[in-house]
Design a protein around this motif. Structure first.
Motif, PDB file in Angstrom:
ATOM      1  N   VAL A 147      24.286  53.944   6.593  1.00  6.86           N
ATOM      2  CA  VAL A 147      24.281  55.315   6.084  1.00  6.86           C
ATOM      3  C   VAL A 147      25.616  55.990   6.389  1.00  6.86           C
ATOM      4  O   VAL A 147      26.233  55.740   7.433  1.00  6.86           O
ATOM      5  CB  VAL A 147      23.099  56.114   6.695  1.00  6.86           C
ATOM      6  N   LEU A 148      26.064  56.833   5.459  1.00  6.89           N
ATOM      7  CA  LEU A 148      27.247  57.669   5.655  1.00  6.89           C
ATOM      8  C   LEU A 148      26.786  59.121   5.640  1.00  6.89           C
ATOM      9  O   LEU A 148      26.184  59.577   4.666  1.00  6.89           O
ATOM     10  CB  LEU A 148      28.262  57.430   4.532  1.00  6.89           C
ATOM     11  N   ALA A 149      27.050  59.849   6.716  1.00  2.00           N
ATOM     12  CA  ALA A 149      26.554  61.227   6.808  1.00  2.00           C
ATOM     13  C   ALA A 149      27.470  62.051   7.694  1.00  2.00           C
ATOM     14  O   ALA A 149      28.171  61.530   8.550  1.00  2.00           O
ATOM     15  CB  ALA A 149      25.129  61.255   7.350  1.00  2.00           C
ATOM     16  N   GLY A 150      27.413  63.372   7.483  1.00  2.00           N
ATOM     17  CA  GLY A 150      28.213  64.285   8.292  1.00  2.00           C
ATOM     18  C   GLY A 150      28.204  65.672   7.679  1.00  2.00           C
ATOM     19  O   GLY A 150      27.501  65.925   6.699  1.00  2.00           O
ATOM     20  N   PRO A 151      28.975  66.582   8.249  1.00  2.00           N
ATOM     21  CA  PRO A 151      29.051  67.964   7.729  1.00  2.00           C
ATOM     22  C   PRO A 151      29.939  68.007   6.495  1.00  2.00           C
ATOM     23  O   PRO A 151      31.113  68.382   6.559  1.00  2.00           O
ATOM     24  CB  PRO A 151      29.662  68.743   8.895  1.00  2.00           C
ATOM     25  N   ASN A 152      29.379  67.621   5.363  1.00  2.00           N
ATOM     26  CA  ASN A 152      30.185  67.417   4.162  1.00  2.00           C
ATOM     27  C   ASN A 152      29.644  68.226   2.981  1.00  2.00           C
ATOM     28  O   ASN A 152      28.667  67.836   2.345  1.00  2.00           O
ATOM     29  CB  ASN A 152      30.210  65.935   3.782  1.00  2.00           C
ATOM     30  N   ILE A 153      30.265  69.356   2.713  1.00  2.16           N
ATOM     31  CA  ILE A 153      29.981  70.122   1.507  1.00  2.16           C
ATOM     32  C   ILE A 153      30.830  69.519   0.390  1.00  2.16           C
ATOM     33  O   ILE A 153      32.067  69.526   0.474  1.00  2.16           O
ATOM     34  CB  ILE A 153      30.309  71.611   1.701  1.00  2.16           C
ATOM     35  N   ALA A 154      30.174  68.994  -0.638  1.00  4.19           N
ATOM     36  CA  ALA A 154      30.854  68.166  -1.632  1.00  4.19           C
ATOM     37  C   ALA A 154      32.080  68.845  -2.237  1.00  4.19           C
ATOM     38  O   ALA A 154      33.157  68.249  -2.313  1.00  4.19           O
ATOM     39  CB  ALA A 154      29.865  67.772  -2.730  1.00  4.19           C
ATOM     40  N   ARG A 155      31.935  70.079  -2.681  1.00  6.33           N
ATOM     41  CA  ARG A 155      33.052  70.737  -3.366  1.00  6.33           C
ATOM     42  C   ARG A 155      34.277  70.865  -2.470  1.00  6.33           C
ATOM     43  O   ARG A 155      35.413  70.735  -2.929  1.00  6.33           O
ATOM     44  CB  ARG A 155      32.616  72.114  -3.865  1.00  6.33           C
ATOM     45  N   GLU A 156      34.059  71.127  -1.183  1.00  2.00           N
ATOM     46  CA  GLU A 156      35.187  71.273  -0.272  1.00  2.00           C
ATOM     47  C   GLU A 156      35.906  69.944  -0.067  1.00  2.00           C
ATOM     48  O   GLU A 156      37.136  69.905   0.043  1.00  2.00           O
ATOM     49  CB  GLU A 156      34.706  71.840   1.063  1.00  2.00           C
ATOM     50  N   VAL A 157      35.135  68.850  -0.023  1.00  2.00           N
ATOM     51  CA  VAL A 157      35.749  67.534   0.143  1.00  2.00           C
ATOM     52  C   VAL A 157      36.570  67.177  -1.094  1.00  2.00           C
ATOM     53  O   VAL A 157      37.704  66.680  -0.985  1.00  2.00           O
ATOM     54  CB  VAL A 157      34.670  66.467   0.415  1.00  2.00           C
ATOM     55  N   VAL A 158      36.030  67.438  -2.276  1.00  2.00           N
ATOM     56  CA  VAL A 158      36.769  67.174  -3.512  1.00  2.00           C
ATOM     57  C   VAL A 158      38.052  68.000  -3.569  1.00  2.00           C
ATOM     58  O   VAL A 158      39.095  67.532  -4.034  1.00  2.00           O
ATOM     59  CB  VAL A 158      35.892  67.468  -4.750  1.00  2.00           C
ATOM     60  N   GLN A 159      37.992  69.224  -3.061  1.00  2.00           N
ATOM     61  CA  GLN A 159      39.166  70.093  -3.067  1.00  2.00           C
ATOM     62  C   GLN A 159      40.224  69.674  -2.046  1.00  2.00           C
ATOM     63  O   GLN A 159      41.334  70.201  -2.051  1.00  2.00           O
ATOM     64  CB  GLN A 159      38.745  71.540  -2.801  1.00  2.00           C
ATOM     65  N   GLY A 160      39.869  68.744  -1.177  1.00  2.00           N
ATOM     66  CA  GLY A 160      40.841  68.225  -0.233  1.00  2.00           C
ATOM     67  C   GLY A 160      40.863  68.908   1.116  1.00  2.00           C
ATOM     68  O   GLY A 160      41.765  68.677   1.920  1.00  2.00           O
TER      69      GLY A 160
END
Length: 338
Positions: A134-147
């Motif tokens: 499993v891959l997990a963490g504090p990851n809001i998708a849009r923020e990750v895509v924005q870099g």
């Protein structure tokens, strides 16, 4: 796979599946499978997933397909990113096309209804012999895509497997740590969604910053006690997939589960909230399962119990925090009281 980076197939065209696929496409050959032909065309033609990620640009090397066999047939790593209630059926379709021993990494933060199984347990059942993690963490998708800088934990049964796979998703701004505590990481990701709904209700009722901090802190205590009882390691729940993910999911306006809580506090129905979000909030389905798991192990979970009462038994949201505050507090660390 020696001498080259393993190729990746990501199953699921939602916000997080697309984000992880975009990350992987920076490092290796990556294909994303989505049911919706419009999503596939959008990714291939425009390098966007407008339905879930607005106009945010994706890695141009990312390819998409609506054909499951095409996606997984030559893949060296499978990434599962469909909602929990669909994971079993998708894996059953994958079984006849995937090559032996290919690792499967779950992104799913939910438990299967009825069986109460984690996603890696379902992988082991349907695809025996395939290492499941499993891959997990504090990851809001849009923020990750924005870099924006972010981090996650990849958990695999063997450390060597985790170390090999972390490079597939790691970038200069997305750090990937490793662990072998698959159970802990998976339960942390599933349980925190329930508590994000609770915080959302508080925010919707304008309960204040102090209340939010109180609920998040005691929520961490609840999910840790249950997670350890279910086989996870205590340290995992203090890490990225536990405390980190809990904070992000409870506080971000982009959090789906927090949005559910805010909507409930505003008097909206679950159906109305789901239609407005156009995405799945796993905590809504998870809360009843959490209560069953807690009851079987004798774990008192007052916050989760209040969420179960609101979501499944018609309790008014205004009574949620009143119910919590009626309990007399005990020792902060050793006491079982809320």
């Amino acid at each position: 796979m020696a001498g080259r980076m393993p190729s990746v197939a990501v199953l699921g065209g939602g916000s997080w599946g697309t984000t992880v696929a975009s990350l992987a496409a920076r490092n290796t050959d990556t294909v994303l499978w989505a049911r919706d032909p419009a999503t596939v065309a959008d990714i291939n033609d425009n390098h966007r997933n407008s339905r879930y990620l607005n106009d945010l640009p994706l890695t141009e090397a990312l390819r998409a397909t609506a054909e499951l066999a095409e996606a997984v047939g030559k893949a060296d790593v499978i990434v599962l990113g469909v909602p929990s209630q669909h994971s079993r059926s998708v894996l059953e379709q994958v079984a006849e096309h995937v090559r032996p021993w290919v690792p499967v990494v779950s992104l799913v933060k939910g438990l299967e209804q009825g069986t109460r199984k984690r996603m890696t347990e379902i992988v082991n059942e349907i695809l025996p012999g395939h290492p499941a993690g499993v891959l997990a963490g504090p990851n809001i998708a849009r923020e990750v895509v924005q870099g924006y800088a972010a981090a996650a934990t990849i958990a695999m049964p063997e450390q060597q497997q985790a170390s090999m796979l972390q490079d597939l998703f790691r970038t200069t701004r997305f750090r990937v740590y490793t662990t072998t505590d698959v159970i802990g990481v998976e339960y942390a990701g599933s349980l925190k969604n329930v508590f994000a709904i609770a915080v959302g209700i508080g925010d919707g009722l304008e309960a204040g910053d102090n209340t939010r901090a109180m609920v998040i802190t005691r929520a961490l205590r609840e999910l840790t006690r249950l997670g350890v009882a279910l086989g996870g390691q205590a340290d995992t729940f203090a890490g990225l997939s536990g405390m980190g993910d809990l904070i992000a999911t409870c506080t971000s306006p982009l959090s789906r589960n927090r949005t559910v809580g805010v909507g409930l506090a505003q008097g909206k129905s679950l159906d109305q909230i789901a239609q407005e979000m156009n995405q799945v909030a796993e905590g809504v389905k998870t809360v009843a399962t959490v209560m069953k798991l807690a009851a079987e192990r004798g774990i008192d979970m007052p916050i989760a119990r209040e969420m179960d009462a609101v979501i499944n038994h018609g309790q008014p949201v205004e009574d949620t925090y009143r119910g919590l505050l009626r309990k007399a507090p005990g020792h902060e660390v050793h006491g079982e009281e809320w």
